[in-house]
Design a protein around this motif. Structure first.
Motif, PDB file in Angstrom:
ATOM      1  N   ASP A   1       0.861  -1.175   0.000  1.00  0.00           N
ATOM      2  CA  ASP A   1       0.000   0.000   0.000  1.00  0.00           C
ATOM      3  C   ASP A   1       0.902   1.231   0.000  1.00  0.00           C
ATOM      4  O   ASP A   1       2.113   1.131   0.211  1.00  0.00           O
ATOM      5  CB  ASP A   1      -0.899  -0.039   1.232  1.00  0.00           C
ATOM      6  N   LEU A   2       0.330   2.404  -0.204  1.00  0.00           N
ATOM      7  CA  LEU A   2       1.123   3.621  -0.360  1.00  0.00           C
ATOM      8  C   LEU A   2       0.632   4.716   0.578  1.00  0.00           C
ATOM      9  O   LEU A   2      -0.564   4.986   0.654  1.00  0.00           O
ATOM     10  CB  LEU A   2       1.024   4.112  -1.814  1.00  0.00           C
ATOM     11  N   TYR A   3       1.576   5.343   1.310  1.00  0.00           N
ATOM     12  CA  TYR A   3       1.259   6.532   2.109  1.00  0.00           C
ATOM     13  C   TYR A   3       2.098   7.681   1.567  1.00  0.00           C
ATOM     14  O   TYR A   3       3.313   7.550   1.388  1.00  0.00           O
ATOM     15  CB  TYR A   3       1.561   6.310   3.591  1.00  0.00           C
ATOM     16  N   VAL A   4       1.443   8.798   1.285  1.00  0.00           N
ATOM     17  CA  VAL A   4       2.107   9.962   0.703  1.00  0.00           C
ATOM     18  C   VAL A   4       2.000  11.129   1.672  1.00  0.00           C
ATOM     19  O   VAL A   4       0.904  11.516   2.079  1.00  0.00           O
ATOM     20  CB  VAL A   4       1.461  10.355  -0.651  1.00  0.00           C
ATOM     21  N   VAL A   5       3.144  11.685   2.067  1.00  0.00           N
ATOM     22  CA  VAL A   5       3.188  12.883   2.902  1.00  0.00           C
ATOM     23  C   VAL A   5       3.295  14.070   1.957  1.00  0.00           C
ATOM     24  O   VAL A   5       4.224  14.157   1.162  1.00  0.00           O
ATOM     25  CB  VAL A   5       4.389  12.840   3.870  1.00  0.00           C
ATOM     26  N   ASN A   6       2.310  14.957   2.028  1.00  0.00           N
ATOM     27  CA  ASN A   6       2.237  16.095   1.116  1.00  0.00           C
ATOM     28  C   ASN A   6       2.614  17.389   1.815  1.00  0.00           C
ATOM     29  O   ASN A   6       2.411  17.542   3.011  1.00  0.00           O
ATOM     30  CB  ASN A   6       0.801  16.253   0.601  1.00  0.00           C
ATOM     31  N   ASP A   7       3.110  18.329   1.071  1.00  0.00           N
ATOM     32  CA  ASP A   7       3.340  19.688   1.560  1.00  0.00           C
ATOM     33  C   ASP A   7       2.134  20.502   1.119  1.00  0.00           C
ATOM     34  O   ASP A   7       2.048  20.946  -0.009  1.00  0.00           O
ATOM     35  CB  ASP A   7       4.627  20.241   0.957  1.00  0.00           C
ATOM     36  N   PHE A   8       1.170  20.672   2.038  1.00  0.00           N
ATOM     37  CA  PHE A   8      -0.110  21.239   1.629  1.00  0.00           C
ATOM     38  C   PHE A   8      -0.028  22.705   1.225  1.00  0.00           C
ATOM     39  O   PHE A   8      -0.947  23.229   0.634  1.00  0.00           O
ATOM     40  CB  PHE A   8      -1.176  21.040   2.715  1.00  0.00           C
ATOM     41  N   THR A   9       1.067  23.398   1.513  1.00  0.00           N
ATOM     42  CA  THR A   9       1.158  24.785   1.065  1.00  0.00           C
ATOM     43  C   THR A   9       1.288  24.877  -0.446  1.00  0.00           C
ATOM     44  O   THR A   9       1.058  25.912  -1.024  1.00  0.00           O
ATOM     45  CB  THR A   9       2.348  25.513   1.718  1.00  0.00           C
ATOM     46  N   HIS A  10       1.666  23.757  -1.066  1.00  0.00           N
ATOM     47  CA  HIS A  10       1.796  23.727  -2.518  1.00  0.00           C
ATOM     48  C   HIS A  10       0.651  22.975  -3.170  1.00  0.00           C
ATOM     49  O   HIS A  10       0.662  22.722  -4.362  1.00  0.00           O
ATOM     50  CB  HIS A  10       3.129  23.086  -2.915  1.00  0.00           C
ATOM     51  N   SER A  11      -0.323  22.594  -2.372  1.00  0.00           N
ATOM     52  CA  SER A  11      -1.444  21.816  -2.878  1.00  0.00           C
ATOM     53  C   SER A  11      -2.598  21.909  -1.896  1.00  0.00           C
ATOM     54  O   SER A  11      -2.396  22.155  -0.711  1.00  0.00           O
ATOM     55  CB  SER A  11      -1.005  20.353  -3.026  1.00  0.00           C
ATOM     56  N   ASP A  12      -3.798  21.728  -2.348  1.00  0.00           N
ATOM     57  CA  ASP A  12      -4.941  21.712  -1.430  1.00  0.00           C
ATOM     58  C   ASP A  12      -5.218  20.292  -0.938  1.00  0.00           C
ATOM     59  O   ASP A  12      -6.219  20.025  -0.304  1.00  0.00           O
ATOM     60  CB  ASP A  12      -6.181  22.303  -2.090  1.00  0.00           C
ATOM     61  N   VAL A  13      -4.295  19.371  -1.217  1.00  0.00           N
ATOM     62  CA  VAL A  13      -4.442  17.982  -0.819  1.00  0.00           C
ATOM     63  C   VAL A  13      -3.415  17.660   0.262  1.00  0.00           C
ATOM     64  O   VAL A  13      -2.232  17.897   0.090  1.00  0.00           O
ATOM     65  CB  VAL A  13      -4.224  17.047  -2.030  1.00  0.00           C
ATOM     66  N   GLY A  14      -3.882  17.119   1.399  1.00  0.00           N
ATOM     67  CA  GLY A  14      -2.983  16.731   2.479  1.00  0.00           C
ATOM     68  C   GLY A  14      -2.412  15.342   2.262  1.00  0.00           C
ATOM     69  O   GLY A  14      -2.425  14.805   1.157  1.00  0.00           O
ATOM     70  N   ASN A  15      -1.933  14.732   3.350  1.00  0.00           N
ATOM     71  CA  ASN A  15      -1.387  13.376   3.279  1.00  0.00           C
ATOM     72  C   ASN A  15      -2.460  12.403   2.802  1.00  0.00           C
ATOM     73  O   ASN A  15      -3.623  12.535   3.158  1.00  0.00           O
ATOM     74  CB  ASN A  15      -0.895  12.927   4.650  1.00  0.00           C
ATOM     75  N   ARG A  16      -2.054  11.412   2.030  1.00  0.00           N
ATOM     76  CA  ARG A  16      -2.999  10.465   1.470  1.00  0.00           C
ATOM     77  C   ARG A  16      -2.507   9.039   1.658  1.00  0.00           C
ATOM     78  O   ARG A  16      -1.317   8.746   1.515  1.00  0.00           O
ATOM     79  CB  ARG A  16      -3.228  10.720  -0.026  1.00  0.00           C
TER      80      ARG A  16
END
Length: 186
Positions: free
Chosen positions: A13-28
């Motif tokens: 499975d995949l967990y993605v840590v996002n930098d939400f200041t560059h996207s409106d999508v958080g960790n997924r």
């Protein structure tokens, strides 16, 4: 991002840590549901049901069994601190961030690296603070805090990543003592 078998069904499975200041999508968090045809795979986004949907300035991710219960836990860093999510068996994750004390902006501001070792310890590397802190399996910081030496030409050392090393080939020296470095950061 990290691949691991979060639900113990023998696929990654995949967990993605996002930098939400560059996207409106958080960790997924994406569950691997297997082949969707001859040349593709089916993944389902399950962040909300697992409690892993954080909107943070994500930097680094570590995946490992923090408490040796047989389930993978998650540790990730953001620009203000670090987070620990404990897997509750085959159910969701429990946020241990504040209860185990890893959200300490004086030590872990802007952490870039998180690494687990087979004994459950987690080392969180903080880039802008120039420090790295080792936590035990209960999330208690050990007395070992590593300050990163200044870069050539002055200024603070700023590491950007960390990994666990099972080899004794990489040694570090402090005064007269020398020993294997179980964590290597660059």
């Amino acid at each position: 991002a990290g691949w691991y078998d979060h639900d113990d069904d023998a696929d990654l499975d995949l967990y993605v840590v996002n930098d939400f200041t560059h996207s409106d999508v958080g960790n997924r968090h994406f569950r691997n549901d297997g082949p969707a045809g001859s040349d593709s795979w089916l993944f389902e986004e399950i962040s909300r049901e697992l409690g892993t949907n954080f909107n943070v300035n994500g930097m680094g991710l570590g995946i490992g069994d923090l408490d040796n219960d047989g389930w993978f836990d998650l540790a990730f860093s953001d620009i203000e601190g670090s987070h620990v999510l404990h897997k509750l068996g085959d159910g969701p994750y429990e946020d241990l961030t504040h209860s185990c004390g890893v959200y300490d902006s004086t030590l872990l501001y802007d952490g870039w690296g998180v690494a687990f070792n087979p004994d459950g310890f987690v080392w969180v590397n903080s880039a802008l603070a120039g420090k790295a802190v080792l936590y035990d399996g209960n999330g208690v910081p050990n007395s070992l805090v590593v300050s990163v030496p200044a870069a050539t030409g002055g200024g603070q050392g700023i590491p950007t990543g960390i990994v666990f090393s099972s080899s004794a080939d990489f040694a570090v020296t402090n005064g007269l003592a020398t020993g294997p470095s179980r964590f290597i950061f660059a």
